[in-house]
Motif scaffolding. Structure first.
Motif, PDB file in Angstrom:
ATOM      1  N   LYS A  38       7.243   0.784  -1.658  1.00 49.68           N
ATOM      2  CA  LYS A  38       5.928   1.427  -1.629  1.00 49.68           C
ATOM      3  C   LYS A  38       5.595   1.917  -3.022  1.00 49.68           C
ATOM      4  O   LYS A  38       6.436   2.511  -3.693  1.00 49.68           O
TER       5      LYS A  38
ATOM      6  N   PHE B 222      -0.255   3.700  -2.332  1.00 51.22           N
ATOM      7  CA  PHE B 222      -0.652   3.364  -0.967  1.00 51.22           C
ATOM      8  C   PHE B 222      -0.395   1.896  -0.619  1.00 51.22           C
ATOM      9  O   PHE B 222      -0.808   1.420   0.430  1.00 51.22           O
TER      10      PHE B 222
ATOM     11  N   GLN C  22       2.208  -1.135   0.231  1.00 55.54           N
ATOM     12  CA  GLN C  22       3.558  -1.494   0.655  1.00 55.54           C
ATOM     13  C   GLN C  22       3.745  -2.984   0.423  1.00 55.54           C
ATOM     14  O   GLN C  22       2.946  -3.790   0.888  1.00 55.54           O
TER      15      GLN C  22
ATOM     16  N   ASP D  36       1.471   3.884   9.785  1.00 54.79           N
ATOM     17  CA  ASP D  36       1.762   4.816   8.687  1.00 54.79           C
ATOM     18  C   ASP D  36       0.473   5.128   7.922  1.00 54.79           C
ATOM     19  O   ASP D  36      -0.087   4.252   7.262  1.00 54.79           O
ATOM     20  N   PRO D  37       0.000   6.378   7.964  1.00 57.57           N
ATOM     21  CA  PRO D  37      -1.251   6.715   7.272  1.00 57.57           C
ATOM     22  C   PRO D  37      -1.150   6.611   5.755  1.00 57.57           C
ATOM     23  O   PRO D  37      -2.169   6.518   5.075  1.00 57.57           O
ATOM     24  N   GLU D  38       0.070   6.594   5.219  1.00 60.26           N
ATOM     25  CA  GLU D  38       0.236   6.473   3.773  1.00 60.26           C
ATOM     26  C   GLU D  38       0.113   5.032   3.282  1.00 60.26           C
ATOM     27  O   GLU D  38      -0.111   4.795   2.103  1.00 60.26           O
ATOM     28  N   VAL D  39       0.262   4.084   4.178  1.00 60.37           N
ATOM     29  CA  VAL D  39       0.124   2.665   3.806  1.00 60.37           C
ATOM     30  C   VAL D  39      -1.326   2.256   4.050  1.00 60.37           C
ATOM     31  O   VAL D  39      -1.815   2.312   5.173  1.00 60.37           O
ATOM     32  N   LYS D  40      -1.991   1.857   2.980  1.00 62.78           N
ATOM     33  CA  LYS D  40      -3.388   1.419   3.084  1.00 62.78           C
ATOM     34  C   LYS D  40      -3.522  -0.096   2.975  1.00 62.78           C
ATOM     35  O   LYS D  40      -4.475  -0.676   3.469  1.00 62.78           O
TER      36      LYS D  40
END
Length: 141
Positions: free
Chosen positions: A6, A9, A11, A42-46
Motif C-alpha cells: 500500500k 490510497f 494497493q 477497506d476504506p483506506e484503499v481507493k
C-alpha cells in the motif's frame, strides 16, 4: 505467491511466482479472492493495481497443477475458485487498474478486459490459447 503493498490510497497486488511465469495456482486464486474482498471493504484503499512480478504479467492458470487430477485442491481450483475469482474481479467496487508488464496468457488476457483501466508495456502481448489447448476460458468454467 502474492505481494501486496500500500502506498497512500493505492494497493498494488503482484502475482509473484516468476519461476512458473506467474501462473495462477490454488494459493494465488485464494489470495486474489481474499485480497479483492478485503480491499473492497477497506476504506483506506481507493484504487487497486494488479500486475506480475518480473517481466511477465501472468501465464494464466497453472495447467501443471490442474493436470494433477488426484489432488482435490486442484479440482476445486478449476470448478470452484476460478469462477469465484473472476466474479470478485467483476464486482470489485473500486477502480481496478490492470498493469500488463509482459505477456498475459489466458487468464492474463481475460483479466485485462475486466479492469476499469488496463495499461500495457509497449512490449506486452495478450494471448488466448483456450481452443488450441482444448480448455474452456476460466469465465466459462
Amino acid at each position: 505467491m502474492l505481494t501486496v503493498t500500500k502506498d497512500a490510497f493505492v494497493q498494488t497486488v503482484t502475482i509473484n511466482r516468476p519461476e512458473v511465469k506467474n501462473a495462477v495456482n490454488p494459493a494465488v486464486a485464494d489470495g486474489l479472492i481474499d485480497t479483492l474482498r478485503a480491499a473492497g471493504e477497506d476504506p483506506e484503499v481507493k484504487v487497486m493495481i494488479l500486475t506480475g512480478a518480473g517481466s511477465i504479467f501472468t501465464a494464466g492458470v497453472d495447467l501443471g497443477c490442474l493436470l494433477k487430477r488426484n489432488e482435490p485442491d486442484n479440482h476445486r481450483m478449476l470448478y470452484e475458485r476460478l469462477p469465484i475469482m473472476v466474479a470478485e474481479f467483476i464486482k470489485f467496487p473500486k477502480p481496478l487498474i490492470i498493469a500488463v508488464n509482459g505477456i498475459g496468457i489466458g487468464f492474463g488476457a481475460t483479466v485485462a478486459g475486466i479492469g476499469d483501466v488496463t495499461v500495457m508495456d509497449e512490449t506486452a502481448k495478450l494471448r488466448t490459447p483456450f481452443t488450441s489447448l482444448g480448455v474452456v476460458p476460466e469465465v466459462a468454467a
